[in-house]
Scaffold this active site. Structure first.
Site, mmCIF file in Angstrom:
data_model
loop_
_atom_site.group_PDB
_atom_site.id
_atom_site.type_symbol
_atom_site.label_atom_id
_atom_site.label_comp_id
_atom_site.label_asym_id
_atom_site.label_seq_id
_atom_site.Cartn_x
_atom_site.Cartn_y
_atom_site.Cartn_z
ATOM 1 N N THR A 96 29.322 -21.612 -69.749
ATOM 2 C CA THR A 96 28.809 -20.518 -70.577
ATOM 3 C C THR A 96 28.631 -20.877 -72.040
ATOM 4 O O THR A 96 27.559 -20.674 -72.619
ATOM 5 C CB THR A 96 29.744 -19.302 -70.443
ATOM 6 N N ASN A 138 33.749 -24.344 -72.600
ATOM 7 C CA ASN A 138 34.347 -23.084 -73.041
ATOM 8 C C ASN A 138 35.626 -23.343 -73.831
ATOM 9 O O ASN A 138 36.000 -22.576 -74.711
ATOM 10 C CB ASN A 138 34.652 -22.187 -71.838
ATOM 11 N N LYS A 162 31.104 -10.970 -73.154
ATOM 12 C CA LYS A 162 31.894 -12.144 -73.530
ATOM 13 C C LYS A 162 31.734 -12.415 -75.022
ATOM 14 O O LYS A 162 30.615 -12.409 -75.549
ATOM 15 C CB LYS A 162 31.448 -13.377 -72.742
ATOM 16 N N ASP A 163 32.836 -12.719 -75.689
ATOM 17 C CA ASP A 163 32.747 -13.027 -77.116
ATOM 18 C C ASP A 163 31.831 -14.216 -77.371
ATOM 19 O O ASP A 163 30.977 -14.185 -78.258
ATOM 20 C CB ASP A 163 34.139 -13.254 -77.722
ATOM 21 N N ARG A 164 31.985 -15.267 -76.578
ATOM 22 C CA ARG A 164 31.174 -16.464 -76.796
ATOM 23 C C ARG A 164 29.690 -16.210 -76.515
ATOM 24 O O ARG A 164 28.823 -16.865 -77.090
ATOM 25 C CB ARG A 164 31.691 -17.627 -75.952
#
Length: 540
Positions: free
Chosen positions: A76, A97, A158-160
């Site tokens: 991701t 990640n 998701k933060d990322r």
């Protein structure tokens, strides 16, 4: 020749636009579907709604049918970063990640930032920023090109998925707090949530979704593209793996289950629409950028697998959400006034037990037991425990501090690690990464591993698994991360401003080409680590 053609088309496009004044869309919307295999476009095509998102992309937009991720690991954080930087982990530094940082001597999460604090949350979920990313994004370059008058906002569960696409100079990034069910941010961007975000959170939409429960959108016996319901390939996040899912017991609590529901996509879409309205995105002639990542398909895919009714239903519902988003953009921004692209950060492998049941070679690789046995093997040879620290991103990491303190021969230890790993089931190749150039790897494999290798953040020994083997932590679900087409062949769709209907079916394009193409269309500099090429078909 390919590079020359790209340059000529950019020059022609630029010359034409300059004659009329610089033309740009009012809004660029970048959409990443987390864990979308390319074949989902056609596997479910007959079931997608006529007014849904995917058929608008495919029938009225442009599809780059042969698009690949040009590096490993296909995960991701690296995927989102690559799309918006046009770069690869070897340059932008987001090698996974998470990774082991050799300079810090510590494990690092891709978006962690000790200097930032949570905004909108009392826990550490907001201690995030893009500081670990070493290059600029297309959003950063848009900011520079307009003297920071453009607005750039990132949104994802998701933060990322929100932070890395939005870039360093973004006005804001918002992500989901699984403890509260709210959208939050960090002090990297702001000291307090805007009132419109507070108002959005106050709606408590997640509780409303829980009240609805999850049943299939259509009669369950029509899901002929999927395995039967409730089988041994699937996890049980709700205590069962059988439709319909009664979720009322989670109202007011357990907000961490929302991402494993298709309502995670709906919530993300609603948040994106709220951002467009309240931030005035696309309201004037200064181009804005909104990055949206739909994280839910990744959660559902890992849990239930790509052949589950749950994933098919998820994509049929996502199609409707995308259709709704298009209608909203037509109304609020105006047809032909916005540019949208859709891609994916990675694909996914079939659940190993599913593949094996259908006589396809497959297997699960469990790295922790292998490392334990490997350390026992090394102890017998070198008389010392724990010479291998662990594994990150299909790479084994040596305990350099221990090896140095005991004055052991690191080269001999590394050779022993390679020999042991290469003898294990499911591992096709193992080699020291500092000897990558001299390996006899297939050209494609070597190029993709090279593009993913950043020495300060990468391991010491690379593992390549056999096709359809996945790194696993249990008997159900599946994963991704490898160079193989099921992980690296992704959709790339374009629609809207200056996009003519069509497709490129044979020529390979790459994830890195997206940012380069957008930069050319907007007449701005490409990101500072970009290695991609402009896609000529898009520029015609």
């Amino acid at each position: 020749m390919k590079r020359l053609l790209s340059v000529l088309l950019v020059i022609m496009f630029a010359t034409s636009s300059i004659a009329q004044g610089i033309q740009r869309p009012k809004l660029v919307v970048g959409i990443v579907v987390d864990q979308m295999r390319w074949d989902y476009l056609y596997r479910y095509y007959d079931r997608y709604a006529p007014d849904g998102g995917f058929k608008r992309f495919l029938n009225q937009g442009f599809s780059c049918e042969n698009t690949f991720i040009p590096y490993t690991p296909t995960v991701t954080a690296a995927g989102h970063t690559c799309i918006y930087t046009g770069s690869v982990p070897a340059i932008h530094g987001i090698v996974g990640n998470e990774w082991w940082d050799k300079e810090k001597g510590a494990a690092v999460y891709c978006a962690e930032d000790a200097l930032a604090n949570s905004v909108g949350s009392n826990d550490a979920a907001g201690k995030m920023s893009p500081r670990n990313m070493l290059t600029s994004t297309i959003g950063d370059e848009l900011k520079l090109a307009t003297n920071f008058r453009s607005k750039v906002i990132g949104i994802a569960i998701k933060d990322r998925g929100a932070i890395l696409p939005a870039g360093h100079a973004a006005d804001a990034a918002y992500w989901y707090d699984s403890k509260t069910g709210d959208w939050i941010s960090s002090t990297y961007y702001m000291e307090e949530l805007p009132q419109w975000v507070k108002n959005f959170n106050a709606k408590k939409l997640v509780d409303k979704y829980y009240q609805q429960g999850w049943n299939t959108l259509y009669p369950i016996d029509t899901y002929v593209q999927s395995t039967p319901d409730a089988n041994r390939y699937e996890g049980k996040p709700f205590g069962t793996n059988t439709f319909p899912y009664d979720l009322k017991k989670y109202v007011g609590k357990n907000y961490g289950l929302l991402p494993v529901l298709p309502y995670g996509n709906t919530l993300t879409e609603e948040m994106a629409k709220a951002a467009i309205i309240n931030e005035g995105l696309g309201k004037d002639d200064i181009t804005d950028l909104l990055t949206i990542s739909f994280s839910t398909p990744d959660y559902i895919g890992h849990t239930f697998g790509p052949n589950s009714i749950e994933q098919e239903d998820d994509f049929l519902r996502l199609d409707k959400d995308l259709g709704d988003l298009f209608h909203f953009l037509d109304t609020k921004v105006g047809k032909d006034q916005y540019l949208v692209f859709l891609s994916a950060d990675h694909g996914v492998a079939h659940v190993p037990t599913f593949a094996a049941d259908h006589k396809l070679p497959a297997g699960s690789f469990f790295d922790r037991p292998m490392i334990e046995n490997l350390n026992l093997y090394l102890k017998q040879m070198f008389g010392q425990e724990k010479l291998v620290d662990g594994s990150y991103n299909y790479q084994l990491l040596l305990n350099h501090a221990l090896i140095d303190s005991l004055h052991l021969n690191e080269a001999q230890i590394k050779d022993a690690v390679v020999d042991y790993a290469a003898s294990q089931p499911g591992i096709a190749r193992a080699f020291a990464l500092d000897k990558l150039a001299g390996t006899t790897l297939n050209k494609t494999q070597k190029e993709r591993i090279t593009n993913g290798y950043f020495p300060k953040r990468s391991g010491d020994v690379q593992l390549i698994l056999d096709p359809q083997w996945v790194e696993s932590y249990g008997a159900t679900g599946t994963s991704h991360g490898l160079w193989n087409p099921y992980d690296s062949h992704i959709p790339l769709l374009w629609y809207g401003w200056h996009i003519k209907p069509g497709s490129s079916t044979n020529r390979e394009t790459y994830m890195t080409d997206i940012a380069a193409t957008i930069a050319a269309m907007l007449h701005i500099q490409m990101p500072n680590g970009c290695v991609g090429n402009v896609i000529p078909e898009i520029m015609k």
